[in-house]
Structure formats: structure tokens, C-alpha cells
Design an enzyme around this catalytic site. Structure first.
Site, mmCIF file in Angstrom:
data_model
loop_
_atom_site.group_PDB
_atom_site.id
_atom_site.type_symbol
_atom_site.label_atom_id
_atom_site.label_comp_id
_atom_site.label_asym_id
_atom_site.label_seq_id
_atom_site.Cartn_x
_atom_site.Cartn_y
_atom_site.Cartn_z
ATOM 1 C CE1 TYR A 38 -3.041 -3.001 0.245
ATOM 2 C CE2 TYR A 38 -3.488 -2.470 2.534
ATOM 3 C CZ TYR A 38 -3.704 -3.268 1.428
ATOM 4 O OH TYR A 38 -4.591 -4.311 1.512
ATOM 5 C CG HIS A 104 -1.085 -8.913 -0.319
ATOM 6 N ND1 HIS A 104 -0.599 -7.634 -0.246
ATOM 7 C CD2 HIS A 104 -2.418 -8.774 -0.521
ATOM 8 C CE1 HIS A 104 -1.582 -6.757 -0.402
ATOM 9 N NE2 HIS A 104 -2.696 -7.432 -0.572
ATOM 10 N N PRO A 202 -15.963 -4.555 2.809
ATOM 11 C CG PRO A 202 -16.097 -3.989 5.082
ATOM 12 C CD PRO A 202 -15.109 -4.197 3.961
ATOM 13 C CG LEU A 203 -18.487 -0.164 4.068
ATOM 14 C CD1 LEU A 203 -17.968 1.146 4.648
ATOM 15 C CD2 LEU A 203 -19.956 -0.365 4.444
ATOM 16 N N GLY A 204 -18.222 -2.475 -0.301
ATOM 17 C CA GLY A 204 -18.234 -2.453 -1.758
ATOM 18 C C GLY A 204 -17.429 -1.315 -2.343
ATOM 19 N N GLY A 206 -16.907 1.495 -1.244
ATOM 20 C CA GLY A 206 -17.602 2.769 -1.044
ATOM 21 C C GLY A 206 -18.991 2.831 -1.627
ATOM 22 C CG PHE A 207 -22.032 1.107 -5.095
ATOM 23 C CD1 PHE A 207 -22.235 2.073 -6.056
ATOM 24 C CD2 PHE A 207 -23.081 0.253 -4.782
ATOM 25 C CE1 PHE A 207 -23.458 2.191 -6.705
ATOM 26 C CE2 PHE A 207 -24.305 0.351 -5.427
ATOM 27 C CZ PHE A 207 -24.497 1.325 -6.399
#
Length: 315
Positions: A38, A104, A202-204, A206-207
Site C-alpha cells: 500500500y 498477500h 465490506p462496503l463495496g 464505497g458504493f
């Protein structure tokens, strides 16, 4: 990842990111999940600034096995590389031990037993406390709807082989309302063996928060600019998923958000499931933390299970 890569570069702020991590720790959300890739490296350096002050409050999860090679990312599971990478991560994170060290990706040129054995040596050396295995990407991307089951079947075979060398403590894979495949393919394996499951994205991406506007577009270096689920057409078509989450959220109070309902769905998948939502602002970290207070009913879960499959590549 939103702090150091993947999403819009113009929205990244070191000070905002530091405030976000401190807020999460203040609220008891103590899992800090990072990777040397990252940035590369900048996310570990960022977290190192926090850990220098609050190491005892955090559970540090880091990843190894992918490295940037020019414009490409390559898997590297060679024992010598893993040892050097671990030492470098420890320095950047300003700690003497990593709580969970995750592979990873599997290097196709190195037997997974050899890679896993080298990681086990890091546990024996006291540099790492436990080992985890990432299966990210198996259920997303063009054609993944056809390949996803097969990809996770390969992951399970790798897990079985690694388990013969040293215990697998956790598996990380994408899991959300719009990408539930891992719940069917990987979670049963984890549940049967007492292995933890880290739910990535888990939030797609951001979608599922309902804060993204169809057609608004993304910056060129934002990975969502190239993802089939984030075309203007797909985002408009997939608003039905956000609407469903909002309906469920309203039943639990006027202040409950679609994002919190999405995280509550992940938490309801099993006691060993821990969502790993990204956040670049302190207010989002606070909102995510409060999702632990939302308890979905059987009726809520049934309604969410009936939502249509998302438009775009993936599950």
C-alpha cells in the site's frame, strides 16, 4: 487502502488519515490492517506514527508476498524476500512484533509450503504472532462470476497445504452484500476449523455507503475508474442495492445508515467474521464503529438476501 492507494489521490491527507486512525482506536476499533504494497510503504509509515504512541491499543495486521516491480505488481514468495520484507515492515511500523502476518498472494513459482514455512520461522523468531492467508480478488474483476468458484477452490487447496506446515489463524477475502461468494466458498472452511475471517471491502469499495453519485466519475488513478461495477450505467442500476440497505437501516433508527446496515450484514455472517472497512475521514471511522451496535433481524437478512445480483463483473 483509501489512505495510501487505490482511491482518489486528491482526497488523501496525511493529517486526516492520522486523525482517522486515532478516532478508530478511541472508539475501540483496534484492528489496523495494512500491507507493504500500500503506497507502496507509505501506509505502514503512516500507521507507524500512530503505533509509536499507541501500540498497546492496536492489533496490527500486515501483508507480504506482493511487491511493486516498475508499473507491475508481482507475487514473491521466496523465503529470503519474506524475511527482508518482514524486517522492513517492522521498522516502518515502529514495532517489534506483527500480530497477524498475512500472505498477500501465493507465488506460482514457489511451493506454498516453502513460503508458509518461511513465514512460520518468523513466528518462531518472535517477529510475528500468527499467520493469515489472503484470497482477495478471487471474486472480482472481468469474468470473475465464471471463475470465482474455481478461484476459491484453488485457495482452499492452498489453505489445506499450508495448514499442514503451520496453523492458519485467519483468512481474508472480499465479503459484502454485493460480493457474498466468500460466505459460500471460504467461510465454511474457516468455521469448521476455528479460523478467523477478515471481510475485506465490506462496503463495496464505497458504493454500499450510498455516497457515490452515478456518472460523477473517478480520477484516473482511482482503481474504480476501471472497474465494471463503477461505470455510470452499472452504478445507476445497482442503486437498488443501496435502497435495500437504506430500508433495512431505517427499521433500526433514523440515524442508522446504509453503510452501517452493510457492515451489520457482514457481522451477522458468523462470530469469527471481522469486517475491515476502509476509511479516510474520522467521521467515517466513527460511523463504521457504530455499526457494531446494529443487530439485523432474520427478516432483515432475508430481505437483503433477496436483493438482485449487482450489474457488472463479479458475483
Amino acid at each position: 487502502m483509501p489512505m495510501s492507494g487505490a482511491y482518489a489521490p486528491s482526497r488523501r491527507s496525511r493529517e486526516d488519515s492520522l486523525a482517522t486512525v486515532h478516532t478508530a482506536l478511541d472508539l475501540g476499533a483496534n484492528l489496523l490492517d495494512t500491507a507493504d504494497l500500500y503506497g507502496p510503504y507509505t501506509n505502514e509509515l503512516l500507521l507507524g506514527r500512530v503505533l509509536a504512541q499507541r501500540r498497546d491499543e492496536a492489533f496490527v495486521s500486515a501483508k507480504v508476498g506482493l511487491r511493486a516491480d516498475g508499473q507491475h505488481v508481482v507475487a514473491d514468495g521466496r523465503p529470503g524476500y519474506l524475511r527482508r520484507a518482514c524486517d522492513a515492515s517492522l521498522r516502518r511500523l515502529r514495532t517489534d512484533v506483527i500480530d497477524l502476518y498475512q500472505l498477500h498472494r501465493v507465488d506460482p513459482d514457489v511451493p506454498v509450503e516453502e513460503t508458509w514455512g518461511a513465514m512460520a520461522e518468523l513466528v518462531a523468531a518472535g517477529k510475528v504472532r500468527a499467520l493469515g492467508f489472503c484470497a482477495l480478488g478471487a471474486g472480482t474483476g472481468p469474468g470473475a462470476g465464471r471463475r470465482g468458484d474455481r478461484a476459491y477452490a484453488v485457495t482452499v487447496r492452498h489453505l489445506e497445504r499450508a495448514q499442514q506446515v503451520f496453523p492458519v489463524s485467519a483468512v481474508q477475502a472480499e465479503l459484502s452484500v454485493w460480493s457474498p461468494r466468500a460466505a459460500r466458498q471460504l467461510l465454511p472452511w474457516c468455521a469448521a476449523r476455528g479460523v478467523g475471517f477478515l471481510a475485506a471491502m465490506p462496503l463495496g469499495s464505497g458504493f454500499l455507503t450510498g455516497t457515490l453519485t452515478p456518472g460523477e466519475g473517478f480520477e484516473p488513478r482511482d482503481v474504480r475508474a476501471r472497474h465494471p461495477r463503477f461505470t455510470a450505467y452499472a452504478m445507476a442500476a445497482n442503486q437498488v442495492l443501496v435502497a435495500g440497505l437504506r430500508r433495512v437501516a431505517r427499521r433500526h433508527g433514523p440515524e442508522v445508515t446504509a453503510a452501517q446496515a452493510a457492515l451489520a450484514w457482514v457481522l451477522a455472517q458468523g462470530p469469527q467474521v471481522v469486517p475491515v472497512p476502509g476509511a479516510g475521514q474520522a467521521r467515517w471511522a466513527a460511523e463504521n464503529a457504530r455499526a457494531a451496535e446494529v443487530r439485523l433481524t432474520a427478516a432483515d437478512l432475508a430481505e437483503l438476501s433477496e436483493l438482485p445480483e449487482p450489474v457488472g463483473a463479479g458475483d
